[in-house]
Every structure is written in structure tokens, then in C-alpha cells.
Design a protein around this motif. Structure first.
Motif, PDB file in Angstrom:
ATOM      1  N   PHE A  67      -1.238  44.765  43.942  1.00 35.96           N
ATOM      2  CA  PHE A  67      -1.998  45.760  43.189  1.00 35.96           C
ATOM      3  C   PHE A  67      -3.210  46.211  43.999  1.00 35.96           C
TER       4      PHE A  67
ATOM      5  N   LEU B 253      -2.160  48.411  46.734  1.00 41.64           N
ATOM      6  CA  LEU B 253      -1.826  49.738  46.202  1.00 41.64           C
ATOM      7  C   LEU B 253      -3.103  50.573  46.032  1.00 41.64           C
TER       8      LEU B 253
ATOM      9  N   ILE C 153      -0.186  64.014  45.545  1.00 46.13           N
ATOM     10  CA  ILE C 153      -0.057  63.616  44.135  1.00 46.13           C
ATOM     11  C   ILE C 153      -0.470  64.716  43.163  1.00 46.13           C
TER      12      ILE C 153
ATOM     13  N   PRO D 228       2.644  66.622  40.883  1.00 50.75           N
ATOM     14  CA  PRO D 228       3.136  65.837  39.745  1.00 50.75           C
ATOM     15  C   PRO D 228       2.088  65.697  38.640  1.00 50.75           C
TER      16      PRO D 228
ATOM     17  N   PHE E 149      -4.389  49.562  33.779  1.00 56.16           N
ATOM     18  CA  PHE E 149      -4.802  50.079  35.088  1.00 56.16           C
ATOM     19  C   PHE E 149      -3.684  49.922  36.115  1.00 56.16           C
ATOM     20  N   VAL E 150      -2.957  48.811  35.995  1.00 57.57           N
ATOM     21  CA  VAL E 150      -1.828  48.612  36.898  1.00 57.57           C
ATOM     22  C   VAL E 150      -0.800  49.718  36.670  1.00 57.57           C
TER      23      VAL E 150
ATOM     24  N   VAL F 209      -1.297  52.733  35.394  1.00 56.08           N
ATOM     25  CA  VAL F 209      -1.826  54.015  35.869  1.00 56.08           C
ATOM     26  C   VAL F 209      -1.755  54.098  37.394  1.00 56.08           C
ATOM     27  N   ALA F 210      -2.125  52.995  38.060  1.00 55.12           N
ATOM     28  CA  ALA F 210      -2.121  53.005  39.528  1.00 55.12           C
ATOM     29  C   ALA F 210      -0.704  53.155  40.060  1.00 55.12           C
ATOM     30  N   ILE F 211       0.232  52.435  39.460  1.00 55.01           N
ATOM     31  CA  ILE F 211       1.620  52.561  39.911  1.00 55.01           C
ATOM     32  C   ILE F 211       2.123  53.980  39.675  1.00 55.01           C
ATOM     33  N   PHE F 212       1.794  54.500  38.499  1.00 53.46           N
ATOM     34  CA  PHE F 212       2.234  55.870  38.208  1.00 53.46           C
ATOM     35  C   PHE F 212       1.671  56.855  39.231  1.00 53.46           C
ATOM     36  N   THR F 213       0.337  56.786  39.447  1.00 51.81           N
ATOM     37  CA  THR F 213      -0.314  57.787  40.294  1.00 51.81           C
ATOM     38  C   THR F 213       0.020  57.614  41.762  1.00 51.81           C
ATOM     39  N   PHE F 214      -0.083  56.380  42.254  1.00 50.42           N
ATOM     40  CA  PHE F 214       0.010  56.191  43.700  1.00 50.42           C
ATOM     41  C   PHE F 214       1.401  55.812  44.188  1.00 50.42           C
ATOM     42  N   VAL F 215       2.317  55.540  43.257  1.00 50.55           N
ATOM     43  CA  VAL F 215       3.692  55.295  43.685  1.00 50.55           C
ATOM     44  C   VAL F 215       4.612  56.393  43.155  1.00 50.55           C
TER      45      VAL F 215
ATOM     46  N   CYS G 228       4.044  59.291  41.535  1.00 49.02           N
ATOM     47  CA  CYS G 228       3.707  60.674  41.871  1.00 49.02           C
ATOM     48  C   CYS G 228       4.007  60.982  43.330  1.00 49.02           C
TER      49      CYS G 228
END
Lengths: 301, 291
Positions: free
Chosen positions: A130, A133, A145, A148, B16-17, B19-25, B27
Motif C-alpha cells: 500500500f 502504491l 488518471i 477515467p 483509503f486503500v 481509493v488508492a487502488i482505484f485511483t492509482f491502479v 484508473c
């Protein structure tokens, strides 16, 4: 304004070694003064231009002090400057930026500190991943990004609204906020945490009673980073703000690009100064903290 | 108690995990996926293979944008590194009013790129800005239109960018210089080594990691560079100062050619990863070395 600085060093010793006015020292101060002129010139020219009348500007001496300094261009820029057909001044953008800034600041800093806290003291399976990331998120170009996110916000009907831009600033500010808070918490002695745990403090109690009271410095750094970062943002405001929530930077660019007949350089420069004032004030007030903020935001990770 | 706190922490962090996965992976993957389609304004899922990429690299404006980015990058990085380092060295000579100098050199960093762009645009204005001042001072046939000429506009943008970025390099270098052991200075002075030689052969190599960090940071801002160009030249004159970041936004917003825009964005991402890879590698090695 820096000219008087050249002579002074000869007066007394400075630093560790006693200083005499050697050729080298004179050259050093001369070079520093020249550099200072280069760095101050744009600010100086912006200020004097904003205080002049157009007649005076047309005389063509950009560095001359105004003959009759007047704030007329400032009031025009604030209340009358035109963006396309709307002539309500840059105050519209100013208040938009304030409305964007305040909720974005509160939410993003809170989020950063709490996630940073979890990543320091409540590691979970995949927490390193995490963190990686988020590190990636701190560096990723927004272009990859943006589209999207536009689609998502359009689908839920928030595209171009204030909540959209606040959410965007919070989400895209999350990486850097988490990084600085995590780095700060990881420098604290772990005994602190263990002792409080033994005393029976739970998740929120630890955060609230143990961490928050000693986290002031890092909150100041986060505040400086976010105020300047969000205020100075252009791209996100341009795309997600829509015409109703255009931040000051976007409106400024539109004002300067909008002109009928003669370009009013004094009004343009006044509008530019007005846009620069908030981050400049933060910079001059915070001093060393600002340096800490940018170097922390920049180097750590 | 212990268990419930742990569960609370998981509950707090999980949104937050997500949201971060959604945005930075997700998207990022979505954008990359769209680069293989012929999407116009809305996403379409008719896969066309690498067609958008061949189109992209046959697109004159893209090629030019990419070249501009490289030239701008070389100018900005070399300019900001040299100026920032020299300023730091000068300030480190136990000068008077240290905080005054630092404040002056660093304040541009607090400004928006839009402000920087507009200030320099006005300074370089060919009819009323600095060129007119030169004429005013007696050089009556002086002509200089840096921003108006296709050949020089990119360099004018670079000057403004160097002006804004040098202070950051100075701050980084100054922190590095302050971290250097004073014994080194004593030792070299006793040996009679000139100061400049000490800087060249000892100090600069010691600041290596700092230069490295500065180069990475500046490269990232070069790839992301958008605001400054839009405010200062809006890509012009002609297409002289177009950059990839602007190419992508224009193709999303104005030209409604999302497929091509996403191909451009993917190439941008690859550029950033390429700029970051050595940094990540070095950081990792250092961590391992420390144990």
C-alpha cells in the motif's frame, strides 16, 4: 534595493573565521547581489507595473518606479477584470480558491495523518505494498488518471462541482501527505507507543492523546505544503472545477488571455500579484518551515 | 481490547486503500486499456491494437512535443543544477544576511507556474518589457522577441522555469553542504589545497545523492510540465513550445480523441517510470546496505 548590501560585510566579522574585505569577498557579495537582482526582478517589475497607469507603462521603462503610484489597477483587477464576457474581477476566482482550499486542506491533512499513523503503528498484511502504491501515486503524471476520473465523476453527476474538486485534491494529495506523516511518526521512539498500549490506550486514544500533541511540527509542514500546492494548482482546477468553481490560477490565465483592444498590463500584473499573495504570505511567514516542507516533500520516501 | 483496536485500524484504513487502488491502479489500467481503442469523446471498446501508438509517433505535433520536452528538460535540469549549486556554495561561505539571500532565492518556488509564466511574459514583452528598456538606455535599434520567435520561445520558457526551480536545488544542496564534516575543510586547508579544488574533487562527489534526487525531481516536473507553457505561450508561437502534457489534455478536452490522448498519456507514464527507476533502485540498494 540590494545595492546597499555590498558594502556592509566589511563592517564586522561574520561566521567562524574573522573576515577582511578581500577581493574574493567583494566578488562573492557582488555575485550574490547580481543573483538577487535576477530573482527579485520579476516580482519588482510586477509590483511597479501594477501601480502605474497605462500612459506611464507606454513610456516603456519597465523598471522605473511609478511616478504617481495608484491602486486603481488593483481594484480593477479585483472587481472588474473580464474573463470572456464576465467582468466581475478576479475576486470570483479568489473566493472559489478559498472554497476549494479550506475543505481540501482539512480532509487531506486529516486523511494523511491518520493513514500515516496506521502505516507506522498498525501495519497490516500488504501495508508495505500500500505504501509503495502511494509512493507511485506521488510521482504518477496526472494525465494517465484524469480521463477515467472525469468519466467517474460524470457518471455520478459530480463533474464540475465543488465536491468533485475537493475529492480530487484529497485523493491526489493523499500520497504526499501520507509520506510526510509516516516519515515523521517513524522517527518517534517506539517506547512511547508501547507504553501507551500497556496502559490500555486504544486506536483512537493513542492517536488523539499521544500522537497529536507531539505532531504539531509535521502538521505545520503539511499545512504549508497543501496551502501552496492547492492554491497554485492549475491543471486539476481547470479540468474538474468547471466554469462555476474555477480556481484563481485558472481565472487569472483567462483574464490575461481576454482582452479587447489594448492589453491592460497594469491590471494583468495586479491580478497576477493578487493570485501570488496567498502563497507568498505563507512563504514569508513560515520561513524555515517552508524549506523543511519542500525538502521533506521532495526528498523523503 | 488489543483485537478491537487492530480491527478499528483496519476499518479506518480500508477506504483509503480502496481509493488508492482505484485511483492509482484501476484508473491507470483503464487509461492504458483505452489507448488500444479508437475512443473519441466517450470510451469505446473496439480494440485496434497498437494503431494509436503508430498514429502517435507519426503525429508531427507529438514528435515535436516530445523533442521540446527533452530540450526543455536539458535546459531546466542543467540550468537549475548549476545555479542552485553555485548559490548554495556562495551562501555557505558564512556570508552575512544568510536568511535574506535564502529567502530571495527560494521565494519563486512558492509561486504558481501561472504567476511565473505571466510575470516572465511581461518582462520579455518585445514592445514594452526589458527589450524596450534596452532601447530606452540608448541602444535604439535593439530587438529581442524571445517568446515571439519559434526558435527561441522554448528557451524563454526554460529561463522562467530555471528561475522558479533553482531555489529548490539551492535548498537541497545547502542542506547537503551543511552536512559535510568540518574536518574535511581543515584537512584540505592544512594541505594547502585550494578551495575550488576541494569543491570539485571532494564536495561535489559527496553531494552526489543530492544531485541525483534533484535530477529526479526536476525530470518529473519536466514530464508533467503543463501550467507554465499554457500560461506563457499556450504552445506557440505556432507549435514551438508544445509539450506532451498539453498534447494529452488538448486531445481529451478539445480534439475529442481519447484513444490517441491515452496513448500519449501511457508514453508519459513510461517516461516517468524510466526517470524513476534508477532512483528506486539506488534507494533500495542503500536500504539493503544499511540492513
Amino acid at each position: 534595493m540590494a545595492a546597499t548590501d555590498i558594502n556592509a560585510p566589511a563592517v564586522g566579522p561574520s561566521g567562524i573565521r574573522p573576515k577582511h574585505l578581500t577581493v574574493g569577498r567583494v566578488g562573492l557579495y557582488l555575485a550574490l547581489t547580481l543573483a538577487a537582482i535576477f530573482f527579485l526582478a520579476p516580482l519588482y517589475v510586477m509590483i511597479v507595473t501594477s501601480l502605474k497607469s497605462m500612459d506611464e507603462i507606454r513610456q516603456g521603462n519597465v523598471i522605473a518606479l511609478p511616478e504617481a503610484a495608484s491602486l486603481a489597477a488593483w481594484t480593477r483587477a479585483w472587481a472588474e477584470a473580464c474573463t470572456g464576457l464576465r467582468c466581475e474581477g478576479i475576486q470570483v476566482g479568489f473566493w472559489n480558491s478559498v472554497r476549494i482550499l479550506i475543505p481540501s486542506l482539512i480532509v487531506s491533512i486529516m486523511a494523511g495523518s491518520i493513514v500515516g499513523y496506521v502505516l507506522s503503528y498498525w501495519k497490516f498484511r500488504g501495508s508495505e505494498l500500500f505504501y509503495g502504491l502511494l509512493l507511485f501515486g506521488a510521482f504518477v503524471p496526472y494525465q494517465i488518471i484524469i480521463y477515467p476520473l472525469i468519466r467517474v465523476f460524470s457518471t455520478i453527476g459530480l463533474y464540475g462541482s465543488l465536491p468533485a474538486i475537493v475529492v480530487i485534491h484529497t485523493v491526489l494529495g493523499l500520497p504526499i501527505m501520507v509520506l510526510i506523516f509516516r516519515n515523521f511518526y517513524s522517527t518517534l521512539p517506539s517506547e512511547l507507543f508501547k507504553a501507551a498500549r500497556i496502559d490500555g490506550a486504544g486506536f483512537f486514544a493513542l492517536y488523539w492523546y499521544v500522537l497529536l500533541p507531539i505532531s504539531k511540527p509535521i502538521f505545520v509542514v503539511a499545512l504549508i505544503l497543501q496551502v501552496t500546492g492547492i492554491w497554485n494548482d492549475f491543471l486539476l482546477g481547470l479540468i474538474f472545477g468547471g466554469s462555476e468553481n474555477m480556481p484563481m490560477t485558472v481565472q487569472l490565465n483567462n483574464i490575461v488571455a481576454t482582452f479587447q483592444g489594448e492589453v491592460e498590463f497594469n491590471t494583468n500584473m495586479a491580478a497576477t500579484m493578487l493570485t501570488a499573495i496567498v502563497p507568498l504570505a505563507v512563504y514569508f511567514v513560515s520561513g524555515r518551515w517552508f524549506v523543511r516542507g519542500i525538502t521533506q516533500g521532495a526528498v523523503k520516501g | 481490547m488489543r483485537l478491537s483496536s487492530r480491527i478499528t485500524s483496519r476499518l479506518v484504513v480500508s477506504p483509503f486503500v480502496v481509493v488508492a487502488i482505484f485511483t492509482f491502479v484501476l484508473c491507470v489500467l483503464w487509461s492504458a486499456q483505452l489507448s488500444f481503442t479508437s475512443s473519441k469523446i466517450f470510451p469505446a471498446y473496439d480494440y485496434v491494437g497498437f494503431k494509436q501508438y503508430t498514429r502517435l509517433f507519426a503525429n508531427e505535433r507529438w514528435i515535436l512535443s516530445f523533442q521540446n520536452m527533452l530540450i526543455f528538460g536539458i535546459c531546466l535540469i542543467s540550468g537549475a543544477l548549476v545555479i542552485g549549486f553555485l548559490l548554495a556554495v556562495m551562501i555557505d561561505q558564512s556570508v552575512k544576511w544568510e536568511s535574506f539571500w535564502r529567502t530571495v532565492f527560494l521565494y519563486p518556488n512558492a509561486l504558481s507556474f501561472v504567476v511565473t509564466g505571466l510575470a516572465w511574459q511581461w518582462l520579455l514583452n518585445p514592445s514594452l518589457g526589458l527589450p524596450e528598456l534596452v532601447r530606452h538606455l540608448g541602444w535604439t535599434d535593439f530587438k529581442l522577441n524571445l517568446l515571439g520567435e519559434q526558435k527561441t520561445a522554448l528557451y524563454a520558457v526554460s529561463i522562467a522555469a530555471v528561475w522558479q526551480a533553482s531555489g529548490l536545488v539551492m535548498a537541497l544542496c545547502l542542506a547537503g553542504l551543511r552536512g559535510i564534516d568540518g574536518e574535511i575543510w581543515k584537512a584540505t586547508r592544512i594541505d594547502g589545497v585550494p578551495r575550488w579544488k576541494t569543491y570539485l574533487h571532494i564536495v561535489i562527489p559527496m553531494l552526489g545523492p543530492i544531485f541525483f534526487t534533484a535530477i529526479v525531481l526536476l525530470s518529473l516536473s519536466v514530464v508533467k510540465g503543463f501550467d507554465l507553457v499554457v500560461a506563457m505561450t499556450n504552445g506557440g508561437p505556432g507549435t514551438a513550445t508544445e509539450v506532451p502534457a498539453k498534447f494529452v489534455i488538448d486531445h481529451i478536452q478539445i480534439r475529442a480523441n481519447v484513444g490517441l490522448a491515452m496513448a500519449g498519456a501511457t508514453v508519459m507514464l513510461i517516461s516517468v517510470v524510466a526517470a524513476l527507476a534508477p532512483w528506486v533502485y539506488v534507494q533500495k540498494r542503500r536500504k539493503e546496505a544499511r540492513g
